[in-house]
Scaffold this motif. Structure first.
Motif, mmCIF file in Angstrom:
data_model
loop_
_atom_site.group_PDB
_atom_site.id
_atom_site.type_symbol
_atom_site.label_atom_id
_atom_site.label_comp_id
_atom_site.label_asym_id
_atom_site.label_seq_id
_atom_site.Cartn_x
_atom_site.Cartn_y
_atom_site.Cartn_z
ATOM 1 N N LEU A 36 0.826 -1.211 0.000
ATOM 2 C CA LEU A 36 0.000 0.000 0.000
ATOM 3 C C LEU A 36 0.858 1.257 0.000
ATOM 4 C CD1 LEU A 36 -2.896 -0.820 2.482
ATOM 5 C CD2 LEU A 36 -3.116 -0.274 0.062
ATOM 6 N N HIS A 37 1.969 1.203 0.769
ATOM 7 C CA HIS A 37 2.891 2.342 0.799
ATOM 8 C C HIS A 37 3.322 2.698 -0.620
ATOM 9 C CE1 HIS A 37 3.926 2.901 5.099
ATOM 10 N NE2 HIS A 37 3.560 1.644 5.211
ATOM 11 N N THR A 40 0.227 3.955 -2.998
ATOM 12 C CA THR A 40 -0.344 5.280 -2.762
ATOM 13 C C THR A 40 0.688 6.375 -3.004
ATOM 14 O OG1 THR A 40 0.015 4.873 -0.430
ATOM 15 C CG2 THR A 40 -2.236 4.744 -1.203
ATOM 16 N N LYS A 41 1.873 6.212 -2.418
ATOM 17 C CA LYS A 41 2.812 7.340 -2.463
ATOM 18 C C LYS A 41 3.463 7.545 -3.807
ATOM 19 C CE LYS A 41 3.205 6.716 2.219
ATOM 20 N NZ LYS A 41 3.842 6.011 3.272
ATOM 21 N N ALA A 42 4.054 6.465 -4.345
ATOM 22 C CA ALA A 42 4.772 6.630 -5.604
ATOM 23 C C ALA A 42 3.822 7.073 -6.713
ATOM 24 C CB ALA A 42 5.472 5.331 -5.975
ATOM 25 N N ASN A 44 1.023 8.725 -6.447
ATOM 26 C CA ASN A 44 0.586 10.104 -6.257
ATOM 27 C C ASN A 44 1.592 11.094 -6.799
ATOM 28 O OD1 ASN A 44 -1.897 9.824 -5.147
ATOM 29 N ND2 ASN A 44 -1.166 9.754 -3.048
ATOM 30 N N LEU A 73 -8.988 14.959 -6.615
ATOM 31 C CA LEU A 73 -9.925 13.846 -6.407
ATOM 32 C C LEU A 73 -9.192 12.510 -6.307
ATOM 33 C CD1 LEU A 73 -12.864 14.846 -8.798
ATOM 34 C CD2 LEU A 73 -12.872 14.889 -6.300
ATOM 35 N N LEU A 75 -6.108 12.121 -5.317
ATOM 36 C CA LEU A 75 -5.386 12.157 -4.046
ATOM 37 C C LEU A 75 -6.297 11.725 -2.897
ATOM 38 C CD1 LEU A 75 -2.469 13.261 -3.904
ATOM 39 C CD2 LEU A 75 -3.415 15.250 -2.744
ATOM 40 N N ALA A 79 -5.878 8.124 -0.876
ATOM 41 C CA ALA A 79 -5.626 8.110 0.572
ATOM 42 C C ALA A 79 -6.740 7.359 1.297
ATOM 43 C CB ALA A 79 -5.500 9.532 1.106
ATOM 44 N N THR A 80 -7.981 7.589 0.871
ATOM 45 C CA THR A 80 -9.114 6.934 1.521
ATOM 46 C C THR A 80 -9.102 5.424 1.266
ATOM 47 O OG1 THR A 80 -10.397 8.939 1.171
ATOM 48 C CG2 THR A 80 -11.625 6.974 1.781
ATOM 49 N N CYS A 82 -6.559 3.566 0.421
ATOM 50 C CA CYS A 82 -5.404 2.997 1.104
ATOM 51 C C CYS A 82 -5.765 2.678 2.553
ATOM 52 C CB CYS A 82 -4.243 3.985 1.060
ATOM 53 S SG CYS A 82 -2.910 3.644 2.203
ATOM 54 N N HIS A 83 -6.406 3.632 3.214
ATOM 55 C CA HIS A 83 -6.812 3.423 4.602
ATOM 56 C C HIS A 83 -7.826 2.285 4.716
ATOM 57 C CE1 HIS A 83 -8.192 4.062 8.622
ATOM 58 N NE2 HIS A 83 -9.428 4.194 8.173
ATOM 59 N N ALA A 86 -6.109 -1.112 4.304
ATOM 60 C CA ALA A 86 -5.311 -1.437 5.489
ATOM 61 C C ALA A 86 -6.220 -1.829 6.658
ATOM 62 C CB ALA A 86 -4.427 -0.254 5.882
#
Lengths: 101, 177
Positions: A36-37, A40-42, A44, A73, A75, A79-80, A82-83, A86
């Motif tokens: 997930l890390h 989401t991050k890369a 974004n 949107l 982003l 983030a949502t 991803c949460h 998890a």
């Protein structure tokens, strides 16, 4: 090619390695949480560069607002989700991978 | 409109004007995204109605007004951190020895309103090396990519900046979110 096009294209091209490393992370990382890390991050940052590149080359303000809106949107959605992924994994009692001592 | 009947203050947005405003807002959003393509409207209308319905039925407690000037100050910080977190992930996954050492970290919120907490939980997922895994009331469980990262300190700093985005608590009058 004008200087604006050059900078714009440069930004778009700069986004590619970030998307690529998101995918490499998905393949190399050991469990759902660490993956997930990467995703989401890369991704974004990859999208950020591509949106920036397109903004630099865009011809109208409406297009700029639309691109910023898409970035915002995505982003929020990433983030949502991803949460949520998890949280669902923790609920299923999937133990996070740890490095052995 | 404030419904005071149920002990805690609950804000509902069910007046005709409130519905019209939301319809107009989500309709404009669709117009912007579809670039005025008329063929997209059957789908767009459904989406607009769904968004309006959801917006009126999702719980909305303790609305707080965001301060525009603070958001402008927050954005460069936020964009800088997201960039660093992308670079951090890239470095770790491309490194031959995959330098990660994950751990779960408990975190307690200082911010006392839900909007700020949700914003913080979402921003944590964009910080270098952290994602918010579980969010219950005043606790956040953070998954960290590396034990050695100063997770609590970093998130605390982010939380202070997010708290500064909101103005003081609203008076008893309803406040549009």
């Amino acid at each position: 090619m004008t200087i604006v096009e050059l900078i714009g294209t440069g930004c778009v091209v700069l986004g590619i390695p970030f998307f690529l490393s998101g995918t490499i992370g998905l393949l190399r990382l050991p469990d759902i949480y660490t993956r997930l890390h990467a995703l989401t991050k890369a991704d974004n940052v990859g999208l950020g560069f591509i949106v920036l590149g397109l903004i630099i080359q865009s011809s109208s303000w409406l297009e700029v607002i639309k691109l910023l809106l898409i970035w915002f949107l995505v982003l929020m959605a990433s983030a949502t989700s991803c949460h949520l992924v998890a949280d669902a994994a923790l609920r299923k009692k999937i133990k996070p991978w740890t490095r052995e001592k | 409109m404030i419904d005071m009947s149920s002990g805690t203050k609950r804000y509902t947005f069910s007046t005709p004007a409130a519905v019209a405003w939301r319809l107009a807002f989500f309709g404009c959003l669709w117009l912007l995204l579809s670039g005025g393509n008329m063929a997209s409207w059957p789908f767009g209308l459904g989406t607009t109605l769904l968004a309006t319905w959801l917006h009126m039925h999702l719980p909305a407690r303790q609305p707080r007004r965001l301060r525009f000037a603070s958001i402008i100050r927050f954005l460069p910080y936020f964009i800088g951190l997201s960039f660093l977190s992308g670079v951090d992930v890239m470095r770790r996954v491309l490194h031959p020895r995959l330098p990660i050492d994950p751990a779960l970290v408990d975190y307690s919120f200082i911010i006392d309103h839900e909007g700020g907490r949700i914003l913080l939980a979402n921003c944590v997922s964009l910080l270098p090396g952290t994602i918010s895994a579980r969010f219950r009331h005043d606790k956040l469980l953070i998954h960290s990519l590396d034990k050695r990262l100063p997770v609590v300190e970093t998130v605390r700093d982010l939380e202070r900046r997010i708290a500064a985005l909101y103005s003081a608590p609203p008076a008893a009058e309803g406040d549009d979110p």
